[in-house]
Design a protein around this motif. Sequence first.
Motif, short mmCIF file in Angstrom:
data_model
loop_
_atom_site.label_atom_id
_atom_site.label_comp_id
_atom_site.label_asym_id
_atom_site.label_seq_id
_atom_site.Cartn_x
_atom_site.Cartn_y
_atom_site.Cartn_z
N TYR A 33 0.84 -1.21 0.00
CA TYR A 33 0.00 0.00 0.00
C TYR A 33 0.86 1.25 0.00
CZ TYR A 33 -3.29 3.56 1.53
OH TYR A 33 -4.05 4.70 1.62
N ARG A 34 1.86 1.26 0.86
CA ARG A 34 2.74 2.42 0.98
C ARG A 34 3.48 2.70 -0.33
NH1 ARG A 34 3.56 6.54 4.66
NH2 ARG A 34 5.75 6.95 4.85
N SER A 35 3.97 1.65 -0.98
CA SER A 35 4.71 1.86 -2.23
C SER A 35 3.78 2.35 -3.34
CB SER A 35 5.43 0.59 -2.65
OG SER A 35 4.52 -0.39 -3.09
N GLN A 36 2.53 1.91 -3.34
CA GLN A 36 1.59 2.36 -4.36
C GLN A 36 1.12 3.79 -4.12
OE1 GLN A 36 -1.56 -0.52 -4.22
NE2 GLN A 36 -0.54 -1.89 -5.67
N HIS A 37 1.20 4.27 -2.89
CA HIS A 37 0.67 5.58 -2.55
C HIS A 37 1.76 6.60 -2.22
CE1 HIS A 37 -2.89 3.09 -2.23
NE2 HIS A 37 -3.60 4.18 -2.36
N SER A 40 6.21 9.70 -6.62
CA SER A 40 7.47 9.89 -7.32
C SER A 40 7.10 10.46 -8.68
CB SER A 40 8.25 8.59 -7.49
OG SER A 40 7.69 7.77 -8.48
N GLN A 41 7.98 11.27 -9.21
CA GLN A 41 7.70 11.90 -10.50
C GLN A 41 7.51 10.83 -11.58
OE1 GLN A 41 10.79 14.40 -12.16
NE2 GLN A 41 9.24 15.87 -12.84
N GLU A 42 8.29 9.78 -11.52
CA GLU A 42 8.18 8.71 -12.51
C GLU A 42 6.80 8.07 -12.47
OE1 GLU A 42 9.99 4.26 -13.13
OE2 GLU A 42 11.32 5.78 -12.30
N LYS A 43 6.29 7.76 -11.28
CA LYS A 43 4.96 7.17 -11.16
C LYS A 43 3.90 8.14 -11.67
CE LYS A 43 5.86 4.55 -6.93
NZ LYS A 43 5.45 4.46 -5.53
N TRP A 44 4.03 9.41 -11.32
CA TRP A 44 3.05 10.42 -11.71
C TRP A 44 2.97 10.53 -13.24
CZ3 TRP A 44 -0.40 13.44 -9.03
CH2 TRP A 44 -0.97 14.50 -9.72
N LEU A 45 4.12 10.57 -13.86
CA LEU A 45 4.16 10.78 -15.31
C LEU A 45 3.80 9.52 -16.10
CD1 LEU A 45 7.36 12.99 -15.54
CD2 LEU A 45 4.98 13.75 -15.69
N SER A 46 4.08 8.35 -15.54
CA SER A 46 3.90 7.12 -16.31
C SER A 46 2.49 6.56 -16.29
CB SER A 46 4.88 6.05 -15.83
OG SER A 46 4.57 5.66 -14.51
N ASN A 47 1.68 6.89 -15.29
CA ASN A 47 0.35 6.29 -15.21
C ASN A 47 -0.67 7.30 -14.69
OD1 ASN A 47 -1.81 4.60 -15.15
ND2 ASN A 47 -0.83 3.03 -13.92
N ALA A 48 -1.29 8.03 -15.60
CA ALA A 48 -2.24 9.07 -15.21
C ALA A 48 -3.45 8.51 -14.48
CB ALA A 48 -2.69 9.85 -16.44
N GLU A 50 -3.57 6.33 -12.22
CA GLU A 50 -3.24 5.97 -10.84
C GLU A 50 -2.83 7.19 -10.00
OE1 GLU A 50 -3.39 2.73 -9.53
OE2 GLU A 50 -4.43 2.32 -11.41
N ARG A 51 -2.94 8.38 -10.55
CA ARG A 51 -2.49 9.58 -9.84
C ARG A 51 -3.29 9.85 -8.57
NH1 ARG A 51 -1.69 13.71 -14.90
NH2 ARG A 51 0.22 12.76 -15.70
N SER A 105 -7.83 10.51 -12.21
CA SER A 105 -8.37 9.19 -12.52
C SER A 105 -9.85 9.33 -12.85
CB SER A 105 -8.23 8.22 -11.34
OG SER A 105 -9.15 8.54 -10.32
N ALA A 106 -10.44 8.21 -13.21
CA ALA A 106 -11.89 8.16 -13.40
C ALA A 106 -12.51 7.63 -12.12
CB ALA A 106 -12.24 7.27 -14.57
N ASP A 107 -13.51 8.34 -11.62
CA ASP A 107 -14.23 7.93 -10.41
C ASP A 107 -15.64 7.56 -10.85
OD1 ASP A 107 -14.97 7.53 -7.77
OD2 ASP A 107 -15.46 9.65 -7.45
#
Length: 131
Positions: A33-37, A40-48, A50-51, A105-107
């Motif tokens: 959970y902690r790693s998914q939340h 990091s800039q890489e996570k932000w840019l790579s998967n919109a 999951e933002r 994301s889509a809600d």
Amino acid sequence: MENEAKRAKRIIIIAFSILVCILLVIAVIFFVYRSQHTFSQEKWLSNADERYKLVDSMLEKHPLIGMSEADVIALLGNEDGDGQSSFKLSREYFPPESTLVYYLSADYMDDMWLVISTDGGVVTGYFIDVT
């Protein structure tokens, strides 16, 4: 008496083993959970899509208010607000020249957005909303 002592020892070992397994499962779930939340800039840019998981961590690490617009763009990339669901379509409330919009994301049927207001190239406020 000896059999009862062996049986009690076996029950204690089994109970301790179950407790250790439960604690290990909880620890693994926590770290995943902690790693998914964690932002990091890489996570932000790579998967919109999951933002939404990263936005709270990002706001804790990088207080946006007071940052320059250029610093926000350097951190989060170019804004995502050019489509039909953009907040910028409402020019009265969200003037394009002083608003940065990032898709989170889509809600269900709605899209979630991080809307950042700027004044003179400096962030003055932000909120998360849906369209």
